[in-house]
Scaffold this motif. Structure first.
Motif: not given
Length: 277
Positions: A199-222, A262-264
């Motif tokens: 359950t923790l693994a699924v929560i972690t994957v979903v959270t960081h798969w959808n992470n937006f704010l930090w990648p937007l701030v700390i990265t630039s370019g493609r 898969v993990f439901q």
């Protein structure tokens, strides 16, 4: 009379659940339907109309040279895998220490650490950005993963509560057999905690798969662009081509749906374990 009231109550509950399901699923259905339309169809037909006929050209174009959505998917997958490994490893170690090891100030330190859950993410964005910039890590892979690599308050709290529920007699029996702390963790605690770890693994994957704010701030370019920022770039760069944008969101959601399917069973089992002790 009571039976009639019971039926009315059941019907009302069912209607509420169906309404909630429609509200929840409608955006996904609309995303898939829009992704299956050509640009001409989208411009000429109502938004809610189904594609006639459906097409996969938007998904194909998304992975072509013009949009190059493969790189953001690869970067996102790498970030998620590294963060997942770090979260599971360090959260298990910290949670076991807080649950079973005796040391001065243990409970005070735990509750102080847990209190950081009350701090919004936006408050820490600027300090983290300055730290990563001073360390020369801005716009690098490590800048994306380091803030999340060493566990999280939620993960440690979740595992600590589960570890405290493991019978002490089981751990004492392992110690009588000559097992140390590492062996107890590896051969007793972790196997007994597989549902909650999944359950923790699924929560972690979903959270960081959808992470937006930090990648937007700390990265630039493609180079180190993740899927969320790449999709946001499509919305600004190709604002008139919503079928392409919806194709990107659909592609982003599909792995998460597969992961849940898969993990439901393990997720439901972990909820049962944590809810009925």
């Amino acid at each position: 009379m009571r039976r009639h009231r019971s039926r009315l109550t059941d019907a009302a509950v069912l209607a509420a659940l169906l309404a909630g399901a429609v509200v929840t699923l409608a955006p996904f259905v609309l995303s898939v339907a829009t992704a299956a339309k050509t640009t001409r169809q989208f411009a000429a037909t109502p938004v809610l109309s189904p594609p006639a006929p459906p097409t996969a050209e938007n998904v194909v174009a998304l992975f072509g040279r013009d949009y190059d959505f493969v790189t953001p998917i690869a970067v996102t997958a790498q970030v998620v895998l590294v963060v997942l490994a770090g979260q599971l490893l360090f959260s298990v170690l910290a949670a076991y220490a807080f649950a079973r090891l005796e040391f001065p100030g243990r409970d005070a330190l735990f509750w102080l650490y847990l209190a950081t859950l009350m701090v919004p993410q936006v408050v820490t964005i600027i300090p983290l950005y300055l730290m990563m910039t001073d360390a020369g890590l801005r716009n690098t892979f490590w800048a994306l993963v380091l803030p999340y690599l060493f566990g999280s308050p939620y993960a440690i709290f979740l595992l600590r509560e589960h570890f405290r529920a493991i019978p002490q007699d089981l751990l004492d029996a392992a110690r009588l057999d000559g097992a140390g702390t590492v062996r107890i963790l590896r051969h007793v605690v972790v196997p007994a905690s597989r549902p909650i770890l999944v359950t923790l693994a699924v929560i972690t994957v979903v959270t960081h798969w959808n992470n937006f704010l930090w990648p937007l701030v700390i990265t630039s370019g493609r180079t180190w662009q993740v899927m969320t920022t790449a999709t946001a770039g499509l919305q600004t760069q190709y604002n008139g081509n919503w079928p392409i944008v919806m194709a990107a969101t659909t592609v982003s959601v599909v792995p998460l749906i597969v992961l849940f399917l898969v993990f439901q069973r393990r997720i439901v089992r972990s909820i049962t374990i944590t809810g009925f002790r």
